[in-house]
Scaffold this active site. Structure first.
Site, mmCIF file in Angstrom:
data_model
loop_
_atom_site.group_PDB
_atom_site.id
_atom_site.type_symbol
_atom_site.label_atom_id
_atom_site.label_comp_id
_atom_site.label_asym_id
_atom_site.label_seq_id
_atom_site.Cartn_x
_atom_site.Cartn_y
_atom_site.Cartn_z
ATOM 1 N N LYS A 113 -3.145 8.420 3.065
ATOM 2 C CA LYS A 113 -4.327 8.201 3.914
ATOM 3 C C LYS A 113 -4.079 8.686 5.348
ATOM 4 O O LYS A 113 -4.998 9.162 6.012
ATOM 5 C CB LYS A 113 -4.733 6.731 3.904
ATOM 6 C CG LYS A 113 -5.272 6.230 2.567
ATOM 7 C CD LYS A 113 -6.496 7.003 2.064
ATOM 8 C CE LYS A 113 -7.092 6.330 0.846
ATOM 9 N NZ LYS A 113 -8.239 7.082 0.276
ATOM 10 N N TYR A 130 0.827 -1.206 0.000
ATOM 11 C CA TYR A 130 0.000 0.000 0.000
ATOM 12 C C TYR A 130 0.866 1.263 0.000
ATOM 13 O O TYR A 130 0.477 2.289 -0.531
ATOM 14 C CB TYR A 130 -0.953 -0.032 1.198
ATOM 15 C CG TYR A 130 -2.156 0.881 1.075
ATOM 16 C CD1 TYR A 130 -2.375 1.895 1.996
ATOM 17 C CD2 TYR A 130 -3.065 0.723 0.034
ATOM 18 C CE1 TYR A 130 -3.484 2.731 1.890
ATOM 19 C CE2 TYR A 130 -4.176 1.553 -0.071
ATOM 20 C CZ TYR A 130 -4.378 2.558 0.856
ATOM 21 O OH TYR A 130 -5.477 3.382 0.749
HETATM 22 C C1 LIG Z 1 -2.291 -3.785 -0.436
HETATM 23 C C2 LIG Z 1 -3.588 -3.209 0.071
HETATM 24 C C3 LIG Z 1 -4.752 -3.983 -0.481
HETATM 25 C C4 LIG Z 1 -6.063 -3.360 -0.022
HETATM 26 C C5 LIG Z 1 -6.235 -2.008 -0.672
HETATM 27 C C6 LIG Z 1 -7.682 -1.511 -0.485
HETATM 28 C C7 LIG Z 1 -7.797 -0.282 -1.314
HETATM 29 C C8 LIG Z 1 -8.261 -0.368 -2.633
HETATM 30 C C9 LIG Z 1 -8.356 0.782 -3.416
HETATM 31 C C10 LIG Z 1 -7.975 2.004 -2.881
HETATM 32 O O1 LIG Z 1 -8.056 3.181 -3.634
HETATM 33 C C11 LIG Z 1 -7.032 3.480 -4.488
HETATM 34 C C12 LIG Z 1 -7.202 4.594 -5.307
HETATM 35 C C13 LIG Z 1 -6.229 4.930 -6.237
HETATM 36 C C14 LIG Z 1 -5.091 4.158 -6.324
HETATM 37 O O2 LIG Z 1 -4.130 4.504 -7.256
HETATM 38 C C15 LIG Z 1 -4.220 3.891 -8.485
HETATM 39 C C16 LIG Z 1 -5.275 3.068 -8.841
HETATM 40 C C17 LIG Z 1 -5.264 2.496 -10.123
HETATM 41 C C18 LIG Z 1 -4.232 2.765 -10.996
HETATM 42 C C19 LIG Z 1 -3.220 3.610 -10.545
HETATM 43 O O3 LIG Z 1 -2.199 3.869 -11.365
HETATM 44 N N1 LIG Z 1 -3.219 4.154 -9.314
HETATM 45 C C20 LIG Z 1 -4.912 3.062 -5.497
HETATM 46 C C21 LIG Z 1 -5.898 2.710 -4.567
HETATM 47 C C22 LIG Z 1 -7.519 2.083 -1.570
HETATM 48 O O4 LIG Z 1 -7.156 3.304 -1.097
HETATM 49 C C23 LIG Z 1 -7.430 0.942 -0.775
#
Ligand SMILES: CCCCCCc1ccc(Oc2ccc(Oc3cccc(O)n3)cc2)c(O)c1
Length: 258
Positions: free
Chosen positions: A166, A159
């Protein structure tokens, strides 16, 4: 008075990308509680998705406004448009975050200055910028809800930079709650368990996390967009009128484990 009734409440939902979005789960729950919805999205290519999804909610069609939260000018234009079309608003669901893919895996120590700034800008500062603009339209008080994750409270593998973002978001919720409370505007967050969304595709090794929750979380199952949506509806309703600066975990209880 039914304290869960949101009839006559105008609520802005920011961050619907598609039907799997948590923001869409929030929108459907709010709609079922009687709220009038305004949607904002970033990027032309999402406008059609939001239009098509919004059309599935019976009742008059919702206002849909572009809003790129990395631009103060765009945020100002967005909320000016909402003020012109709707006038007073009673809530904002902030479901926006981003980090570059390379910053969501490997070693956090390798995070670039540019990647750090981008993620903190979109994932944390944007809440403050949106709250500042929304405050002017919340003439009858209101409620602001954002989405956070356990990885901001303690280390969750992969993460990485989003966890730092966050942590900043979580502290922002508390400082914004303190500033805005005197205007009867509450600011809270929902810490959602992992849900298979477009955003989740960006985080490394997502499947093993889902499996871990099923095996160890007190409820022995993963959570859904609907469950997060219903907790958001609670936070937008008068049922939560005494709650601000709070973070509610909708995660099958997983966060209580060591
Ligand atoms: C390893 C932790 C697994 C659980 C993660 C749960 C989660 C899932 C999605 C979440 O929201 C995001 C939003 C944007 C983000 O950045 C991204 C997303 C897709 C493509 C990219 O290039 N960046 C990563 C996570 C989030 O904050 C938290």
């Amino acid at each position: 008075m039914d304290l869960l009734n949101l009839k006559g409440k105008n609520i802005v939902v920011m961050g619907v990308a598609n039907q799997r979005s948590i923001a869409w789960g929030i929108a459907r729950s709010l709609h079922d509680a009687g709220a009038n919805l305004i949607f904002t999205y970033a990027g032309e290519r999402l406008e059609r998705n939001v239009q098509d999804l919004s059309a599935t909610l019976e009742g008059k069609n919702s206002l849909i406004v572009p809003c790129d939260v990395t631009s103060d000018e765009d945020i100002a234009k967005c909320f000016t448009k909402i003020k012109e079309e709707v006038g007073t608003i009673h809530g904002v669901a902030h479901c926006i975050a981003f980090a570059n893919k390379e910053d969501l895996k490997g070693d956090f120590v390798d995070t670039s200055r540019e990647g750090f700034k981008l993620s903190l800008d979109i994932s944390a500062y944007s809440l403050t910028a949106v709250a500042k603009a929304a405050k002017e339209l919340m003439t009858e008080g209101g409620s602001i809800v954002t989405l956070t994750y356990l990885g901001g409270e303690r280390v969750v593998k992969n993460y990485n930079l989003m966890g730092v973002a966050k942590a900043a978001l979580d502290a922002s919720v508390r400082y914004l709650a303190n500033d805005l409370g005197q205007h009867n505007i509450r600011v809270n967050s929902i810490s959602a368990g992992p849900i298979r969304t477009l955003s989740a595709k960006g985080v490394g090794d997502f499947n093993s996390i889902l499996k871990d929750i099923e095996e160890k979380a007190p409820l022995r199952r993963n959570v859904t967009q609907e469950e997060v949506g219903d907790t958001a509806t609670f936070l937008f309703s008068d049922m939560s009128r005494g709650i601000t600066g709070e973070n509610l975990h909708v995660d099958s209880g997983y966060h209580i484990l060591g």
